[in-house]
Design an enzyme around this catalytic site. Structure first.
Site, PDB file in Angstrom:
ATOM      1  N   LYS A  24       0.631  -1.237   0.117  1.00 59.22           N
ATOM      2  CA  LYS A  24       0.271   0.357  -0.175  1.00 59.22           C
ATOM      3  C   LYS A  24       1.136   0.964   0.062  1.00 59.22           C
ATOM      4  O   LYS A  24       1.727   1.117   0.922  1.00 59.22           O
ATOM      5  CB  LYS A  24      -0.956   0.004   1.466  1.00 59.22           C
ATOM      6  CG  LYS A  24      -2.058   0.332   1.289  1.00 59.22           C
ATOM      7  CD  LYS A  24      -3.083   0.018   0.454  1.00 59.22           C
ATOM      8  CE  LYS A  24      -4.750   0.831   0.477  1.00 59.22           C
ATOM      9  NZ  LYS A  24      -6.122  -0.215  -0.134  1.00 59.22           N
TER      10      LYS A  24
HETATM   11  P1  NAD Z   1     -13.319   7.739  -3.706  1.00 61.36           P
HETATM   12  O1  NAD Z   1     -12.161   8.400  -3.728  1.00 61.36           O
HETATM   13  O2  NAD Z   1     -13.493   6.542  -5.075  1.00 61.36           O
HETATM   14  O3  NAD Z   1     -14.816   6.749  -2.949  1.00 61.36           O
HETATM   15  C1  NAD Z   1     -14.634   7.527  -1.657  1.00 61.36           C
HETATM   16  C2  NAD Z   1     -16.083   7.665  -1.667  1.00 61.36           C
HETATM   17  O4  NAD Z   1     -16.209   8.137  -0.077  1.00 61.36           O
HETATM   18  C3  NAD Z   1     -16.408   9.267  -1.664  1.00 61.36           C
HETATM   19  O5  NAD Z   1     -18.120   8.855  -2.623  1.00 61.36           O
HETATM   20  C4  NAD Z   1     -16.666  10.223  -0.078  1.00 61.36           C
HETATM   21  O6  NAD Z   1     -17.030  11.383  -0.967  1.00 61.36           O
HETATM   22  C5  NAD Z   1     -16.951   9.511   0.229  1.00 61.36           C
HETATM   23  N1  NAD Z   1     -16.729   9.914   2.219  1.00 61.36           N
HETATM   24  C6  NAD Z   1     -15.669   9.781   2.636  1.00 61.36           C
HETATM   25  N2  NAD Z   1     -15.107   9.960   3.519  1.00 61.36           N
HETATM   26  C7  NAD Z   1     -16.906  10.069   4.039  1.00 61.36           C
HETATM   27  C8  NAD Z   1     -16.800  10.216   5.394  1.00 61.36           C
HETATM   28  N3  NAD Z   1     -16.549  10.451   6.427  1.00 61.36           N
HETATM   29  N4  NAD Z   1     -18.408   9.768   4.714  1.00 61.36           N
HETATM   30  C9  NAD Z   1     -19.129   9.099   4.276  1.00 61.36           C
HETATM   31  N5  NAD Z   1     -18.677   9.196   3.026  1.00 61.36           N
HETATM   32  C10 NAD Z   1     -17.691   9.287   3.124  1.00 61.36           C
HETATM   33  O7  NAD Z   1     -12.535   5.982  -3.102  1.00 61.36           O
HETATM   34  P2  NAD Z   1     -13.085   4.150  -3.643  1.00 61.36           P
HETATM   35  O8  NAD Z   1     -11.869   4.013  -4.657  1.00 61.36           O
HETATM   36  O9  NAD Z   1     -14.382   4.484  -3.854  1.00 61.36           O
HETATM   37  O10 NAD Z   1     -12.535   2.829  -2.033  1.00 61.36           O
HETATM   38  C11 NAD Z   1     -13.604   3.587  -1.149  1.00 61.36           C
HETATM   39  C12 NAD Z   1     -13.098   2.439  -0.419  1.00 61.36           C
HETATM   40  O11 NAD Z   1     -13.145   1.600  -0.823  1.00 61.36           O
HETATM   41  C13 NAD Z   1     -11.713   2.474   0.736  1.00 61.36           C
HETATM   42  O12 NAD Z   1     -11.142   1.856   1.776  1.00 61.36           O
HETATM   43  C14 NAD Z   1     -10.146   2.037  -0.308  1.00 61.36           C
HETATM   44  O13 NAD Z   1      -9.362   1.556  -0.086  1.00 61.36           O
HETATM   45  C15 NAD Z   1     -11.644   0.611  -0.553  1.00 61.36           C
HETATM   46  N6  NAD Z   1     -11.273   0.024  -1.544  1.00 61.36           N
HETATM   47  C16 NAD Z   1     -10.966   0.087  -2.962  1.00 61.36           C
HETATM   48  C17 NAD Z   1     -10.671  -0.432  -4.217  1.00 61.36           C
HETATM   49  C18 NAD Z   1     -10.592   0.507  -5.192  1.00 61.36           C
HETATM   50  O14 NAD Z   1     -10.262  -0.505  -6.488  1.00 61.36           O
HETATM   51  N7  NAD Z   1     -10.458   1.184  -5.869  1.00 61.36           N
HETATM   52  C19 NAD Z   1     -10.383  -1.915  -4.173  1.00 61.36           C
HETATM   53  C20 NAD Z   1     -10.492  -2.386  -2.482  1.00 61.36           C
HETATM   54  C21 NAD Z   1     -11.263  -1.535  -2.274  1.00 61.36           C
END
Ligand code: NAD
Length: 410
Positions: A103
């Site tokens: 990471k």
């Molecule tokens: P992103 O930045 O695309 O989206 C994050 C979302 O969460 C946004 O809509 C943001 O407004 C919202 N958010 C932020 N803080 C918040 C809060 N306090 N309350 C409510 N909503 C809030 O990120 P992502 O890629 O969608 O990742 C989201 C999660 O999924 C993370 O934990 C990430 O590690 C995990 N993840 C992502 C992937 C991937 O392929 N992108 C894969 C596995 C896990």
């Protein structure tokens, strides 16, 4: 509240105990392989220079090159990065991908950067971590606050230094640069598959089942799309500014969101993120950041199933409360594994210079997700454990076995 690293170590400790591994094995499994902290200077558009902290943690390389996302978020630090890299290690082993876990990221709020500043910061970060990444060493991907565009800049920076194009250095990149069809939606697709299967395990018909999703980013949005396509009803979603219910469809809400940058589509009702967590729904999907479900928020959760789209969205206290209430929790390392699975497909395609059609990607994603879900469900029944414990036992045992077989050099 416990730190993310304490939580991850606690989960590992439990798996080590349940697997009856030795103290030596605990020492090996609980120690990150390589940690790098770098200074990332950025020349702002106005000519001033600012310094940011960048991180890359290669938690394990025992089963293959390390693999993990790059996060741009003001709150990230080394401890959280180690914790997320550890989770990636168990996730890759759980899904049988030939990877370790990694990471990285920069402690920065990307919304404060112009596109040109974001590019300069991404490129400088890439050049600082360049000696330790590469298709055979460590392969970054998008995470919170980064996307395909950042991956394109990382690929270009790495390739310019190598003197030739190296598409396999990152995944989640644009299709024209060697990205894979289906990667953008892959994490959400996997969350949707996990949701459907968890409902079936609980004897609930997925058709018409109700879902609330916290987070409307890359994971939350594609999860919502996938679930609607399966016939479930997404009744509420939220972002950092709060949530909404009463939208016509996910597509309708997304159109409004992309045009106006907010969720206030005509006819919606607003609710807070805490109210969203407490909705009377079949499934709750935290898909934003860590620590959404805590000792404070868990008591009011009424969903029958929680599917962790985000990484580490539930604290140990929150987890205990959900378990005591009989709520089935599909853990992060299983539920959101679709992203790294299709990243693996992307890397394989890059290595072979041969690209699959969307149907082939989807069939193979379904197959690897279903295999992992069945294994977790089976082990949890066999050991009378939670799904989280079963998923960790599977992941940790495979890494421990690989350590044993490789032996210790010198
Ligand atoms: P992103 O930045 O695309 O989206 C994050 C979302 O969460 C946004 O809509 C943001 O407004 C919202 N958010 C932020 N803080 C918040 C809060 N306090 N309350 C409510 N909503 C809030 O990120 P992502 O890629 O969608 O990742 C989201 C999660 O999924 C993370 O934990 C990430 O590690 C995990 N993840 C992502 C992937 C991937 O392929 N992108 C894969 C596995 C896990």
């Amino acid at each position: 509240m416990e730190s993310a690293l304490d939580t991850a170590l606690g989960q590992l400790r439990r798996a080590v105990e349940q697997l009856s591994l030795s103290e030596n094995e605990w020492q090996t499994l609980s120690t990150p392989r390589r940690i790098l902290e770098v200074a990332v200077p950025l020349r702002r558009d106005n000519g001033s220079v600012e310094m940011y902290k960048g991180f890359r943690v290669q938690y394990s390389t025992t089963r293959g090159p390390s693999k993990g996302g790059v996060r741009f978020h003001p709150d990230i630090d080394m401890d959280e990065t180690v914790a997320l890299a550890m989770l990636m290690t168990w996730k890759c082993a759980l899904t049988n991908l030939p990877y370790g876990g990694a990471k990285g990221g920069i402690a920065v709020d990307p919304s404060t950067l112009s596109v040109a500043e974001n590019e300069r910061l991404t490129r400088r970060y890439t050049s600082e971590i360049l000696p330790i990444i590469g298709p055979e060493r460590d392969i970054p991907a998008p995470d919170v606050g980064t996307d395909a565009r950042n991956m394109a800049w990382m690929l270009d920076t790495y390739s310019v230094n190598a003197g030739f194009s190296v598409p396999g250095v990152v995944t989640g990149k644009p299709i024209v640069l060697g990205g894979s069809l289906g990667r953008t939606s892959a994490t959400g697709d996997g969350v949707a598959i996990s949701t459907r299967e968890a409902l079936l395990v609980r004897g609930i018909n997925p058709e018409g089942a109700t879902v609330a999703i916290q987070g409307f980013g890359k994971v939350g949005y594609w999860t919502a799309v996938g679930l609607e396509a399966m016939g479930l009803k997404v009744v509420a979603v939220s972002d950092v500014h709060g949530g909404v219910t009463g939208f016509k469809s996910v597509a309708d809400l997304w159109n409004h969101f992309t045009e106006h940058g907010n969720l206030d589509a005509p006819g919606v009702d607003r609710l807070t993120n805490e109210e969203l967590l407490a909705l009377e729904v079949d499934v709750l999907i935290p898909a934003a950041l860590a620590d959404a479900i805590t000792a404070h928020t868990a008591p009011s959760i009424k969903a029958k199933i929680v599917v962790e789209g985000a990484n580490a969205p539930t604290t140990p206290e929150g987890d205990q409360i959900l378990n005591d209430k009989g709520i089935l929790v599909v853990p992060d390392i299983l539920a959101n594994a679709g992203g790294v699975i299709v990243s693996y497909f992307e890397w394989v395609q890059d290595k072979q210079n041969y690209f699959w059609d969307a149907a082939e990607v989807r069939t193979n994603l379904d197959s690897l997700m279903m295999k992992a879900i069945r294994e977790v469900e089976g082990l949890s029944s066999e050991k009378s454990s939670t799904w989280r414990e079963a998923a960790h036992m599977l992941g940790v045992s495979r890494v421990a076995q690989a350590h044993k077989l490789r032996g210790l050099y010198p």
